[in-house]
Scaffold this motif. Sequence first.
Motif, PDB file in Angstrom:
ATOM      1  N   GLY A 196      14.885  -6.520  -4.737  1.00  0.00           N
ATOM      2  CA  GLY A 196      14.266  -6.793  -6.104  1.00  0.00           C
ATOM      3  C   GLY A 196      12.884  -6.698  -5.777  1.00  0.00           C
ATOM      4  N   TRP A 197      12.451  -6.920  -4.467  1.00  0.00           N
ATOM      5  CA  TRP A 197      10.639  -5.725  -4.642  1.00  0.00           C
ATOM      6  C   TRP A 197      10.530  -4.466  -4.857  1.00  0.00           C
ATOM      7  N   GLY A 198      11.527  -4.077  -5.217  1.00  0.00           N
ATOM      8  CA  GLY A 198      11.359  -2.706  -5.279  1.00  0.00           C
ATOM      9  C   GLY A 198      11.408  -1.729  -3.491  1.00  0.00           C
ATOM     10  N   PHE A 199      12.262  -2.528  -2.459  1.00  0.00           N
ATOM     11  CA  PHE A 199      12.390  -1.157  -1.535  1.00  0.00           C
ATOM     12  C   PHE A 199      12.864  -0.230  -2.553  1.00  0.00           C
ATOM     13  N   THR A 200      12.963   0.862  -1.332  1.00  0.00           N
ATOM     14  CA  THR A 200      14.013   1.703  -1.157  1.00  0.00           C
ATOM     15  C   THR A 200      14.939   1.460  -0.171  1.00  0.00           C
ATOM     16  N   PRO A 201      15.840   1.302  -0.367  1.00  0.00           N
ATOM     17  CA  PRO A 201      17.259   1.241   0.067  1.00  0.00           C
ATOM     18  C   PRO A 201      16.673   1.884   1.891  1.00  0.00           C
TER      19      PRO A 201
ATOM     20  N   GLY B 295      10.313 -16.521  -6.324  1.00  0.00           N
ATOM     21  CA  GLY B 295      11.442 -16.354  -5.234  1.00  0.00           C
ATOM     22  C   GLY B 295      12.863 -15.607  -5.827  1.00  0.00           C
ATOM     23  N   VAL B 296      12.812 -16.919  -6.774  1.00  0.00           N
ATOM     24  CA  VAL B 296      14.316 -16.156  -7.958  1.00  0.00           C
ATOM     25  C   VAL B 296      14.349 -15.451  -8.112  1.00  0.00           C
ATOM     26  N   LEU B 297      12.799 -15.459  -8.898  1.00  0.00           N
ATOM     27  CA  LEU B 297      13.349 -14.409 -10.369  1.00  0.00           C
ATOM     28  C   LEU B 297      13.316 -12.719  -9.281  1.00  0.00           C
ATOM     29  N   THR B 298      12.325 -13.133  -7.966  1.00  0.00           N
ATOM     30  CA  THR B 298      13.294 -11.784  -7.309  1.00  0.00           C
ATOM     31  C   THR B 298      14.746 -11.972  -6.637  1.00  0.00           C
ATOM     32  N   LEU B 299      14.990 -12.489  -5.888  1.00  0.00           N
ATOM     33  CA  LEU B 299      16.636 -12.749  -6.205  1.00  0.00           C
ATOM     34  C   LEU B 299      17.271 -11.405  -7.257  1.00  0.00           C
TER      35      LEU B 299
ATOM     36  N   THR C   5      18.103  -8.760  -0.533  1.00  0.00           N
ATOM     37  CA  THR C   5      18.558  -8.560  -1.648  1.00  0.00           C
ATOM     38  C   THR C   5      16.925  -9.143  -2.583  1.00  0.00           C
ATOM     39  N   LEU C   6      15.660  -9.406  -1.631  1.00  0.00           N
ATOM     40  CA  LEU C   6      14.919  -9.774  -2.149  1.00  0.00           C
ATOM     41  C   LEU C   6      13.639  -8.029  -1.811  1.00  0.00           C
ATOM     42  N   LEU C   7      14.561  -7.404  -0.447  1.00  0.00           N
ATOM     43  CA  LEU C   7      13.805  -5.793  -0.904  1.00  0.00           C
ATOM     44  C   LEU C   7      14.402  -5.516  -2.024  1.00  0.00           C
TER      45      LEU C   7
ATOM     46  N   ARG D 136       0.465  -0.978   0.005  1.00  0.00           N
ATOM     47  CA  ARG D 136      -0.190   0.052   0.110  1.00  0.00           C
ATOM     48  C   ARG D 136       0.873   1.631  -0.186  1.00  0.00           C
ATOM     49  N   GLN D 137       2.360   1.108   0.742  1.00  0.00           N
ATOM     50  CA  GLN D 137       2.931   1.829   0.523  1.00  0.00           C
ATOM     51  C   GLN D 137       3.664   2.508  -0.601  1.00  0.00           C
ATOM     52  N   GLY D 138       3.697   1.773  -1.754  1.00  0.00           N
ATOM     53  CA  GLY D 138       4.525   1.702  -3.019  1.00  0.00           C
ATOM     54  C   GLY D 138       5.340   0.833  -3.171  1.00  0.00           C
ATOM     55  N   ALA D 139       5.401  -0.588  -2.441  1.00  0.00           N
ATOM     56  CA  ALA D 139       6.424  -1.413  -2.934  1.00  0.00           C
ATOM     57  C   ALA D 139       5.711  -2.293  -3.334  1.00  0.00           C
ATOM     58  N   LEU D 140       6.954  -3.696  -4.036  1.00  0.00           N
ATOM     59  CA  LEU D 140       5.954  -4.786  -4.531  1.00  0.00           C
ATOM     60  C   LEU D 140       5.068  -4.594  -5.439  1.00  0.00           C
TER      61      LEU D 140
END
Lengths: 203, 203
Positions: free
Chosen positions: A194-199, B187-191, A190-192, A144-148
């Motif tokens: 990949g999900w488009g989280f801001t650092p 998961g792999v895609l995100t990584l 890395t997952l974060l 809801r805050q823009g990620a994922l």
Amino acid sequence: MPKQARSEATYHALLDAAEQVFAAQGYAAASVAAICRAAGVSKGAFYHHFPSKQAIFLALLQRWLQRLEGQLRHQRRAHPDIAAALLAMSTQVQQVRREGRRHWALWLDFWRYAARDPAVWAATVSPYRRFEQMFAEWLAEAQRQGALPDEDPHTAGRVLLALAMGVLVQGMLLPDDADWGQVAYRGVLTLLRGWGFTPPTTA
Amino acid sequence: MPKQARSEATYHALLDAAEQVFAAQGYAAASVAAICRAAGVSKGAFYHHFPSKQAIFLALLQRWLQRLEGQLRHQRRAHPDIAAALLAMSTQVQQVRREGRRHWALWLDFWRYAARDPAVWAATVSPYRRFEQMFAEWLAEAQRQGALPDEDPHTAGRVLLALAMGVLVQGMLLPDDADWGQVAYRGVLTLLRGWGFTPPTTA
DNA sequence: ACAATCATACCGACCGGTCGGTATGATAGA
DNA sequence: TCTATCATACCGACCGGTCGGTATGATTGT
């Protein structure tokens, strides 16, 4: 349920002893007699408090899961930012070392029996589903805050749980092959990303 | 080592039966007698071919790991692009369903005993380290091609293995709660995305 | 007194591994 | 080709020991 103070003491002594013995030898190899010996209590006392060997195993599992959930919720409360909270949780994996190794081996035992014994399965699965739901809610909030973008929060939560469990298993077998806390941290990072989280605030 | 044709047949019959019985009941609960019954062979034949119950367990582990390594290397050869190869491997996780469930439970047993028994530990760890090395080499190759900025290939490989193992464990316990092949894939895609891989050929 | 709590002795089932003995098939001499 | 010889492969009864669980009585607290 205990009517006398002494009773409660032996009850917890049995639980703690069972945790030790099960962790050291595994469920099947651990004998009730050994648990009683470790607790400094007789077999009669054991079967007064627990109807069977499996019962104390399940009681142990329940205590374990409750503590774990408490720790996770505590971490979540301590970090308003979700990404920061997840990274903080990841560093906790580092506990799988030396002393903690045997302790976590018991966790593998839980999963193993859950895969076969219906009673253990039920006791394991329902709290596990709560974990999964917990993660999914947090991630939905982040969404809801823009990620994922275009990712199901449930799927993402399962990926996170998978990473955590995999690191635990590896860290249990090869505690000295790597800094597993670091592996977990980099993995979550890395997952974060990949999900488009801001650092997050801290690198 | 078998001198007669019949000998080899019973040897493999015992191995296959052991795989079934161990997977269904677990190592400790499975009796040598049950294995012999499933193989249609006497106890004497068993101890003619294997010096102990643990020996057939280790033989099984070895066969298992060899097959797994073969599959992984085959997938790698089939996909020149590393990202595509990893994604292809991830979809293979889907096999953890219905029939495969019990089979994979045996895998959990391997890990469990590896955490306690030195002999099982040695038999598990050395092939596992080969897997880890394999992944690290692939990722190092990708790094030379521009991906994975500021990430140790070994750490990244361990993250991948962790994700795979975690999905397997979850899929074993809750085969119907999610499409675990999809979870592994996402998961792999995100990584990969988090590591800066360019989107692979297929989405 | 009387119920809760614990100790001791014991039972029956089971299991990994052994062992004496038998069946099967390969080999070699005639 | 037939048979004596022998190693390999296999059988199944059995043993020592362990373990989960029970029965029964002592002890403790109220």
